[in-house]
Design an enzyme around this catalytic site. Structure first.
Site, mmCIF file in Angstrom:
data_model
loop_
_atom_site.group_PDB
_atom_site.id
_atom_site.type_symbol
_atom_site.label_atom_id
_atom_site.label_comp_id
_atom_site.label_asym_id
_atom_site.label_seq_id
_atom_site.Cartn_x
_atom_site.Cartn_y
_atom_site.Cartn_z
ATOM 1 N N HIS A 83 0.823 -1.219 0.000
ATOM 2 C CA HIS A 83 0.000 0.000 0.000
ATOM 3 C C HIS A 83 0.857 1.268 0.000
ATOM 4 O O HIS A 83 0.365 2.343 -0.320
ATOM 5 C CB HIS A 83 -1.058 -0.020 1.115
ATOM 6 C CG HIS A 83 -0.601 0.324 2.497
ATOM 7 N ND1 HIS A 83 -0.326 -0.627 3.463
ATOM 8 C CD2 HIS A 83 -0.402 1.514 3.106
ATOM 9 C CE1 HIS A 83 0.018 -0.030 4.583
ATOM 10 N NE2 HIS A 83 -0.021 1.273 4.404
ATOM 11 N N ASP A 219 1.216 -7.710 2.374
ATOM 12 C CA ASP A 219 1.291 -6.282 2.063
ATOM 13 C C ASP A 219 2.750 -5.822 1.872
ATOM 14 O O ASP A 219 3.305 -5.121 2.705
ATOM 15 C CB ASP A 219 0.611 -5.495 3.191
ATOM 16 C CG ASP A 219 0.324 -4.042 2.812
ATOM 17 O OD1 ASP A 219 0.883 -3.572 1.806
ATOM 18 O OD2 ASP A 219 -0.436 -3.390 3.543
ATOM 19 N N SER A 644 3.959 2.220 8.455
ATOM 20 C CA SER A 644 3.756 1.255 7.378
ATOM 21 C C SER A 644 5.074 1.027 6.668
ATOM 22 O O SER A 644 5.759 1.976 6.301
ATOM 23 C CB SER A 644 2.722 1.770 6.385
ATOM 24 O OG SER A 644 1.451 1.504 6.858
HETATM 25 N N1 ARG Z 1 -5.003 0.692 7.812
HETATM 26 C C1 ARG Z 1 -3.702 0.702 7.204
HETATM 27 C C2 ARG Z 1 -3.040 2.040 7.358
HETATM 28 O O1 ARG Z 1 -3.506 3.062 7.591
HETATM 29 C C3 ARG Z 1 -3.691 0.225 5.797
HETATM 30 C C4 ARG Z 1 -4.377 1.094 4.782
HETATM 31 C C5 ARG Z 1 -4.310 0.560 3.368
HETATM 32 N N2 ARG Z 1 -5.133 -0.620 3.179
HETATM 33 C C6 ARG Z 1 -6.479 -0.577 2.869
HETATM 34 N N3 ARG Z 1 -7.147 -1.686 2.803
HETATM 35 N N4 ARG Z 1 -7.124 0.545 2.673
HETATM 36 O O2 ARG Z 1 -3.178 3.096 7.079
HETATM 37 N N1 GLU Z 2 -1.374 1.496 7.578
HETATM 38 C C1 GLU Z 2 -0.704 2.515 8.355
HETATM 39 C C2 GLU Z 2 0.258 3.331 7.488
HETATM 40 O O1 GLU Z 2 -0.007 3.507 6.323
HETATM 41 C C3 GLU Z 2 -0.023 1.901 9.530
HETATM 42 C C4 GLU Z 2 -1.058 1.455 10.439
HETATM 43 C C5 GLU Z 2 -1.156 2.326 11.646
HETATM 44 O O2 GLU Z 2 -1.739 3.428 11.574
HETATM 45 O O3 GLU Z 2 -0.656 1.835 12.654
HETATM 46 O O4 GLU Z 2 1.219 3.901 7.964
#
Ligand code: ARG
Ligand code: GLU
Length: 712
Positions: A83, A219, A644
């Protein structure tokens, strides 16, 4: 009884309080090394950070300003999340070669794909420059004068700090302005795409599984950093050569157990761990519910259309994912704050704080901090709520009002900066909005508008809602706005923007969408924004004093600074958790779980045929443990957005995983870290290697890496 429960809770928390925290790498030796070793770490703090010798810090760059990455070979190979590399993978894709759909693997250096605009930044050295930054501010009386002096000091210091000519220097503020650290950095601009699994692996589970444990997502994506002939940063050139990092992470593939030590090194973006209870109550009772309410309504409408119409699904997938990401996070955050009694815990801590202040005879200096907070947060409440409704309704979730707002801003630009700026911006909009309209569906947007304008009209603080948006019939209003606005199409927008400023302004006046946004925005900028900013500045200043007092009143406590996108180290143990009564989640998932979730043809849960074959043949190479292939795992590391792509590192400094998310129940860790339910989610490095090796047959990449036995 209630008191006893709270007491027990506080007791449990204080005995586990060693966990959580995002620590500054240059201060680990004094602050954390002993504890890290007691948790099982076998290397020393200077193996992580030492200004004078290579270490883990040299293997962990900031990836394009928002994510983290790590060097995993002596030839510049770099690992981050799928991502995090998503838009690069997308940008190289076409209908014939859809790398999101099929994956991408460069089988030689020649096949690697350049990404103009993408950079990675390494930290070379960290120095405390607090004294220099604050020099000359002691006798300044107003906050504005102080800030001006500080800014001036910062720009001189970062310009004059001794460094090589290819290096940069950046000063960042810690503990709300009580400490300043300078970072010497090296930024590389030639970063090429090397590999990515298909979305059905790299984004498996998509929005349904986002923020959720148990998780089964691969990922990850691979890039390579290139340098000039002297191994220094250089703009893209085909003559550049793979960068030889000062350090890269060896990879351990013989696994780990529950309770093993892990640490995560990376660039967490923003946390607010030292908010007073009254601020958390406001988030919990007012702000999160408002934002959740708006997004819930918007997502329901869009989801309805996406499920029925393939073209709309493609148009809205990315928008939907980004709206859904924080929508889901806020729900988890609120739940977690409640479940962990964050407000009660903070209140108890505040009581204790006041006693300490009294004992230290510091009432004159610190005695009013908490009552100041109470007063200012009470005062700011309607402005903060109004601001969130305004932003969420008009600027985040409705395409038409987002566009109308941009057009509306032209009027202010003309007034503030004149005709030339007006024309420049106008041209900018005309040229730039094509991409927006490509993913805009007027019917979908109208339905979102109808829902959200009703929420704005009835839920947002009445005194800041313009008369024209009170007592509305949302369905009639949306019909007439969408039937008569020019902004429903790109052609219409261009038509509206054609002509000199007088002509355009006249057309804007007659456009119902622009007029509607103008009514709300004029009121917002006249009556909400200035007061909000004034009170917010007050809170920022009080927060700085509060932080100073907390540090001073708790000299033995180890207090970490809130995240600010600088390099940090967090550590903990591999551990499951109990999300609810009678439920326990194991800390590791396996390929079996991917197959359990498999829904053939589904856009979130499809599984590639090749992976199914490998599963059926149990062809896992050296990457399985007891015949099972590990996919994801969780630990008590304290992470946030920006982490991330961060490496998960074992007790000996080896790479064992790749951070990419947090568990839903623990997303309140940005405000309050509770070791009982806060877990970070990582891809097991064995799944990454398995996909590269067995799925993609890219053995040459494995051969570049240094695979080790952790247990030796
Ligand atoms: N929650 C994770 C992070 O903030 C992954 C976001 C990307 N993945 C998704 N399915 N939208 O940001
Ligand atoms: N998915 C998050 C990022 O893009 C990391 C997850 C979190 O917020 O801990 O950095």
């Amino acid at each position: 009884m209630k008191f006893l429960r709270l007491f027990l809770l506080l007791f449990v928390i204080s005995t586990q309080a060693q966990q959580g925290g995002m620590w500054v790498p240059s201060l680990l030796k004094g602050m954390n090394e002993a504890e890290m070793k007691s948790l099982g770490m076998k290397i020393s703090a200077s193996d992580i950070y030492d200004a004078n010798k290579p270490g883990i810090k040299d293997a962990v760059p900031h990836f394009n300003g928002g994510c983290t990455a790590e060097m995993i070979s002596p030839k510049g190979l770099l690992l981050t999340n799928h991502h995090c590399g998503y838009s690069q993978i997308q940008s190289h894709s076409s209908v014939e070669n859809d790398y999101l759909e099929q994956g991408f693997w460069a089988m030689s250096l020649e096949e690697e794909l350049p990404n103009p605009g993408v950079d990675v930044t390494f930290v070379i050295k960290i120095e405390d420059v607090t004294t220099q930054v604050l020099a000359g501010t002691e006798n300044l009386t107003t906050e504005a004068e102080k800030q001006k002096k500080i800014e001036n000091n910062i720009s001189i210091l970062s310009r004059d700090f001794p460094k090589e000519k290819w290096q940069g220097a950046k000063i960042k503020n810690f503990f709300d302005g009580n400490q300043y650290l300078l970072f010497v950095t090296e930024t590389f601009d030639d970063v090429r795409l090397v590999g990515a699994p298909p979305t059905s692996i790299g984004k498996f589970g998509s929005d349904t599984d986002n923020w959720v444990w148990p998780r089964h997502t691969g990922d990850f994506s691979l890039f390579r950093v290139y340098a000039d002939k002297n191994n220094r940063p250089a703009k893209y050139s085909k003559d550049n050569i793979p960068y030889t990092p000062k350090h890269f992470l060896p990879i351990a593939i013989d696994g780990f157990k529950k309770d093993d030590f892990t640490m995560v090194v990376g660039y967490p973006g923003r946390t607010q761990e030292y908010l007073p209870a009254v601020a958390i109550e406001q988030i919990l009772n007012d702000l999160n519910p408002a934002k959740i309410e708006v997004r819930d309504a918007a997502l329901k409408v869009v989801d309805g259309f996406m499920r029925k119409d393939q073209a709309i699904k493609i148009q809205y997938a990315s928008k939907y994912a980004s709206i859904a990401n924080y929508y889901k996070k806020w729900i988890g955050e609120s739940k977690g704050l409640k479940k962990s009694n964050a407000v009660a815990v903070k209140k108890a801590e505040e009581k204790e704080f006041l006693q300490k202040v009294k004992k230290a005879k510091k009432q004159a200096e610190y005695g009013n901090i908490l009552s100041d907070f109470d007063k200012t947060y009470a005062e700011i409440a309607p402005y903060a709520l109004s601001r969130d409704y305004f932003t969420e309704v008009f600027l985040r979730n409705i395409g038409l009002t987002e566009t109308a707002f941009k057009v509306y801003q032209l009027e202010r630009i003309l007034a503030d900066k004149g005709e030339q700026s007006f024309n420049d911006r106008k041209q900018n909009l005309m040229d730039g909005m094509g991409a927006f309209y490509k993913n805009f569906n007027k019917t979908v947007d109208e339905k979102v508008f109808e829902q959200l304008i009703a929420i704005y009209s009835t839920q947002s603080p009445k005194q800041f809602v313009p008369a024209s948006l009170q007592n509305i019939n949302a369905s009639e209003l949306s019909k007439s706005v969408y039937a008569n606005t020019k902004l429903g199409s790109y052609e219409g927008l261009k038509e509206l923007l054609t002509g000199d400023s007088k002509t355009v302004l006249a057309k804007m006046k007659n456009d119902p969408a622009v007029a509607l946004v103008k009514a709300a925005a004029d009121k917002y900028f006249a009556e909400v924004a200035p007061k909000f900013e004034e009170l917010d500045l007050k809170n920022i200043a009080t927060q700085r004093t509060y932080m100073k007092a907390l540090l001073e009143m708790n000299p033995k406590a180890r207090i970490f600074p809130d995240a600010n996108s600088t390099l940090r180290v967090t550590y903990g143990k591999v551990q499951g958790y109990e999300p609810a009564d009678a439920v326990y989640y194991e800390p590791v998932t396996y390929l079996e779980g991917v197959m359990e979730k498999y829904v053939p043809g589904d856009y979130e849960f499809d599984v590639p045929a090749k992976l199914i074959d490998l599963y059926n043949m149990k062809d896992y190479g050296p990457y399985a443990e007891n015949g099972k292939l590990p996919i994801n795992f969780i630990a008590t590391n304290h992470t946030t957005g920006g982490n991330s792509g961060s490496p998960a590192i074992d007790a000996r400094g080896n790479l064992i995983g790749l951070n990419f998310d947090r568990v839903w129940e623990g997303t309140m860790s940005d405000i309050y870290y509770d070791p009982a339910i806060c877990r970070n989610i990582m891809v097991d490095i064995r799944y990454v290697l398995f996909i590269i090796d067995k799925y993609a047959n890219a053995k040459h990449l494995i051969n570049e890496m240094k695979i080790v036995k952790a247990k030796k």
